[in-house]
Design a protein around this motif. Structure first.
Motif, PDB file in Angstrom:
ATOM      1  N   ILE A 191       0.974  -1.444  -0.242  1.00 46.01           N
ATOM      2  CA  ILE A 191      -0.070   0.018   0.266  1.00 46.01           C
ATOM      3  C   ILE A 191       0.345   1.329  -0.279  1.00 46.01           C
ATOM      4  O   ILE A 191       0.820   2.247   0.412  1.00 46.01           O
ATOM      5  N   ASN A 192       2.487   1.018  -0.449  1.00 51.53           N
ATOM      6  CA  ASN A 192       2.818   2.239  -0.526  1.00 51.53           C
ATOM      7  C   ASN A 192       3.038   3.350   0.941  1.00 51.53           C
ATOM      8  O   ASN A 192       3.436   4.680   0.588  1.00 51.53           O
ATOM      9  N   ASP A 193       2.709   2.715   2.315  1.00 50.76           N
ATOM     10  CA  ASP A 193       3.169   3.956   3.564  1.00 50.76           C
ATOM     11  C   ASP A 193       4.299   3.764   4.043  1.00 50.76           C
ATOM     12  O   ASP A 193       4.717   4.006   4.807  1.00 50.76           O
ATOM     13  N   GLY A 194       5.878   3.112   3.311  1.00 49.96           N
ATOM     14  CA  GLY A 194       6.839   3.704   3.797  1.00 49.96           C
ATOM     15  C   GLY A 194       7.567   2.654   4.918  1.00 49.96           C
ATOM     16  O   GLY A 194       8.601   2.824   5.098  1.00 49.96           O
ATOM     17  N   SER A 195       6.627   1.460   4.602  1.00 48.22           N
ATOM     18  CA  SER A 195       7.025   0.538   5.650  1.00 48.22           C
ATOM     19  C   SER A 195       7.782  -0.777   4.533  1.00 48.22           C
ATOM     20  O   SER A 195       7.638  -1.508   3.375  1.00 48.22           O
ATOM     21  N   LEU A 196       8.155  -1.901   5.805  1.00 49.50           N
ATOM     22  CA  LEU A 196       9.480  -2.801   4.594  1.00 49.50           C
ATOM     23  C   LEU A 196       8.771  -3.998   5.682  1.00 49.50           C
ATOM     24  O   LEU A 196       8.680  -4.377   6.786  1.00 49.50           O
ATOM     25  N   SER A 197       8.782  -5.267   4.965  1.00 52.18           N
ATOM     26  CA  SER A 197       8.230  -6.476   5.440  1.00 52.18           C
ATOM     27  C   SER A 197       9.475  -7.344   5.697  1.00 52.18           C
ATOM     28  O   SER A 197       9.699  -7.960   4.458  1.00 52.18           O
ATOM     29  N   VAL A 198       9.788  -8.429   6.800  1.00 57.50           N
ATOM     30  CA  VAL A 198      11.533  -8.893   6.805  1.00 57.50           C
ATOM     31  C   VAL A 198      10.407 -10.481   7.234  1.00 57.50           C
ATOM     32  O   VAL A 198      10.156 -10.796   7.672  1.00 57.50           O
ATOM     33  N   VAL A 199      10.593 -11.364   6.186  1.00 55.63           N
ATOM     34  CA  VAL A 199      10.514 -12.764   6.030  1.00 55.63           C
ATOM     35  C   VAL A 199      11.627 -13.371   6.587  1.00 55.63           C
ATOM     36  O   VAL A 199      12.463 -13.383   5.571  1.00 55.63           O
ATOM     37  N   ILE A 200      11.698 -14.577   7.426  1.00 56.88           N
ATOM     38  CA  ILE A 200      13.221 -14.869   7.397  1.00 56.88           C
ATOM     39  C   ILE A 200      12.687 -16.197   8.267  1.00 56.88           C
ATOM     40  O   ILE A 200      11.319 -16.760   8.749  1.00 56.88           O
ATOM     41  N   ARG A 201      13.710 -17.707   7.907  1.00 57.75           N
ATOM     42  CA  ARG A 201      13.263 -18.567   8.823  1.00 57.75           C
ATOM     43  C   ARG A 201      14.899 -19.245   9.660  1.00 57.75           C
ATOM     44  O   ARG A 201      15.584 -18.922   9.809  1.00 57.75           O
ATOM     45  N   LEU A 202      14.377 -19.465  10.882  1.00 61.68           N
ATOM     46  CA  LEU A 202      15.054 -19.155  12.068  1.00 61.68           C
ATOM     47  C   LEU A 202      14.691 -20.394  12.794  1.00 61.68           C
ATOM     48  O   LEU A 202      13.408 -21.150  13.072  1.00 61.68           O
ATOM     49  N   GLU A 203      15.632 -20.902  13.438  1.00 61.45           N
ATOM     50  CA  GLU A 203      15.354 -22.362  15.072  1.00 61.45           C
ATOM     51  C   GLU A 203      14.186 -21.656  15.658  1.00 61.45           C
ATOM     52  O   GLU A 203      14.134 -20.190  15.801  1.00 61.45           O
ATOM     53  N   VAL A 204      13.328 -21.974  16.173  1.00 62.41           N
ATOM     54  CA  VAL A 204      12.255 -21.762  17.132  1.00 62.41           C
ATOM     55  C   VAL A 204      12.529 -21.310  17.873  1.00 62.41           C
ATOM     56  O   VAL A 204      11.999 -19.965  18.230  1.00 62.41           O
ATOM     57  N   GLU A 205      13.152 -20.898  18.963  1.00 59.32           N
ATOM     58  CA  GLU A 205      14.460 -20.766  20.074  1.00 59.32           C
ATOM     59  C   GLU A 205      14.727 -19.437  19.657  1.00 59.32           C
ATOM     60  O   GLU A 205      14.574 -17.815  20.292  1.00 59.32           O
ATOM     61  N   GLN A 206      14.982 -19.404  18.535  1.00 58.09           N
ATOM     62  CA  GLN A 206      16.232 -18.289  17.886  1.00 58.09           C
ATOM     63  C   GLN A 206      15.217 -17.060  17.513  1.00 58.09           C
ATOM     64  O   GLN A 206      15.930 -16.057  17.588  1.00 58.09           O
ATOM     65  N   MET A 207      14.053 -17.582  16.906  1.00 58.94           N
ATOM     66  CA  MET A 207      13.042 -16.383  16.635  1.00 58.94           C
ATOM     67  C   MET A 207      12.280 -16.188  17.642  1.00 58.94           C
ATOM     68  O   MET A 207      11.841 -14.787  17.149  1.00 58.94           O
ATOM     69  N   LYS A 208      11.740 -16.952  18.709  1.00 60.50           N
ATOM     70  CA  LYS A 208      11.441 -15.442  19.861  1.00 60.50           C
ATOM     71  C   LYS A 208      12.583 -14.396  20.389  1.00 60.50           C
ATOM     72  O   LYS A 208      12.234 -13.658  20.905  1.00 60.50           O
ATOM     73  N   LEU A 209      14.129 -14.996  20.479  1.00 61.10           N
ATOM     74  CA  LEU A 209      14.892 -13.505  21.040  1.00 61.10           C
ATOM     75  C   LEU A 209      15.141 -12.611  19.881  1.00 61.10           C
ATOM     76  O   LEU A 209      15.405 -11.651  19.899  1.00 61.10           O
ATOM     77  N   PHE A 210      15.403 -13.844  18.252  1.00 62.17           N
ATOM     78  CA  PHE A 210      14.863 -12.270  17.045  1.00 62.17           C
ATOM     79  C   PHE A 210      14.106 -11.260  16.952  1.00 62.17           C
ATOM     80  O   PHE A 210      13.671  -9.905  16.440  1.00 62.17           O
ATOM     81  N   SER A 211      12.734 -11.397  17.602  1.00 67.90           N
ATOM     82  CA  SER A 211      11.688 -11.076  17.121  1.00 67.90           C
ATOM     83  C   SER A 211      11.885  -9.511  17.999  1.00 67.90           C
ATOM     84  O   SER A 211      11.852  -8.610  18.508  1.00 67.90           O
ATOM     85  N   ASN A 212      12.401 -10.181  19.483  1.00 67.96           N
ATOM     86  CA  ASN A 212      12.458  -9.193  20.249  1.00 67.96           C
ATOM     87  C   ASN A 212      14.070  -8.063  20.096  1.00 67.96           C
ATOM     88  O   ASN A 212      13.129  -6.925  20.557  1.00 67.96           O
TER      89      ASN A 212
END
Length: 313
Positions: A280-301
């Motif tokens: 929608i051209n609102d100036g945002s970007l999205s990051v899509v990534i695959r990581l280990e489950v426990e790593q993903m929790k830390l990555f999000s924070n």
């Protein structure tokens, strides 16, 4: 002997009870890159609406031929065998852990906060692109979420479109794969301890060298090593980052309007990341990534710790 036949392309349309429609378009990466895949998809959508193909495909692949004989003039370490091992991580079992794929949206305000970090510690000489800043932030967050030792080497492999970098430039409708890979390298300790702009500077420097001479040397190097394709891992210490920001991924209109979402159907390998533009051209970007489950929790924070940056700038 078993013969596995892999189609060059695969397309599937799914109609949902709500009235929505999804279209899956898949190509073998040896045939086309993202630019050509979207060229095909957008031309297809134009034909569906009764329009002509504005940019006919150019099919002559000999434009990317290596010299005869090949004469590479650079080392091209990114194509060397990856020696990263499981044992480089701290406190993580050596068996194959479960992985998960997730999408994270970065708003315009969050991106502005990240850009502001490029001026930290008096760094005013280089203006890094939004992609370089985001990729540097992702690299830093991944290193921290993986609990890498400070002395471990880490690489950020960046996929680079060679079309505009090659001289003379390829024809606008060149249909094929012109992606090259560049690698930013550092130790995990450097990436984790330094400001975000440090990781962004490593990525910036790796991209700057990707000029026409370097890419032509890469073609010669690959021609010399056709039977020595390295096994590159993005697990454990490395990542691979792909930007779809300039592919026109929201331009395909089959008569129902532009897509509400466009992105990779699946990320097969851990450590692979895509950066997507906003539909929608609102100036945002999205990051899509695959990581280990426990790593993903830390990555999000860690990724969304951006909001804490504002008070420190």
């Amino acid at each position: 002997m078993y013969v596995i036949v892999i189609p060059n392309s695969f397309d599937q349309v799914t109609h949902f009870r709500c009235g929505g429609v999804s279209l899956v378009v898949a190509f073998h990466c040896s045939v086309v890159d993202g630019t050509s895949a979207m060229h095909f998809t957008n031309a297809w959508s134009n034909i569906a609406r009764g329009l002509d193909i504005a940019n006919p495909p150019f099919m002559d692949r000999t434009l990317l031929r290596a010299q005869d004989p090949p004469q590479p003039v650079f080392k091209h370490v990114k194509y060397h065998q990856d020696q990263t091992m499981n044992s480089l991580r701290q406190g993580i079992p050596l068996d194959e852990p479960k992985t998960v794929c997730a999408l994270f949206k970065l708003t315009r305000n969050q991106l502005n906060m990240l850009r502001a970090t490029s001026k930290e510690n008096g760094n005013t000489t280089i203006r890094y692109s939004t992609f370089e800043i985001v990729a540097g932030h992702v690299w830093k967050c991944v290193c921290k979420s993986r609990s890498l030792r400070e002395d471990v080497g880490t690489k950020a492999h960046i996929v680079t479109n060679g079309r505009a970098r090659l001289q003379p430039p390829l024809p606008p409708g060149y249909f094929g794969n012109v992606n090259f890979t560049t690698s930013a390298m550092a130790t995990a300790g450097e990436i984790q301890s330094q400001p975000i702009w440090y990781a962004a500077s490593k990525i910036h420097d790796a991209l700057v060298i990707m000029n026409s001479d370097y890419l032509k040397s890469a073609l010669d190097y690959l021609e010399q090593h056709l039977d020595q394709k390295p096994i590159v891992s993005y697990k454990h210490a490395n990542i691979r980052i792909v930007s779809w920001g300039r592919l026109g991924i929201h331009d395909a209109d089959f008569g129902w309007g532009p897509p509400l979402f466009m992105g990779p159907l699946r990320i097969f390998f851990e450590g692979v990341c895509f950066v997507l533009p906003s539909p929608i051209n609102d100036g945002s970007l999205s990051v899509v990534i695959r990581l280990e489950v426990e790593q993903m929790k830390l990555f999000s924070n860690l990724l969304y710790a951006i909001n804490m940056l504002e008070s420190s700038l």
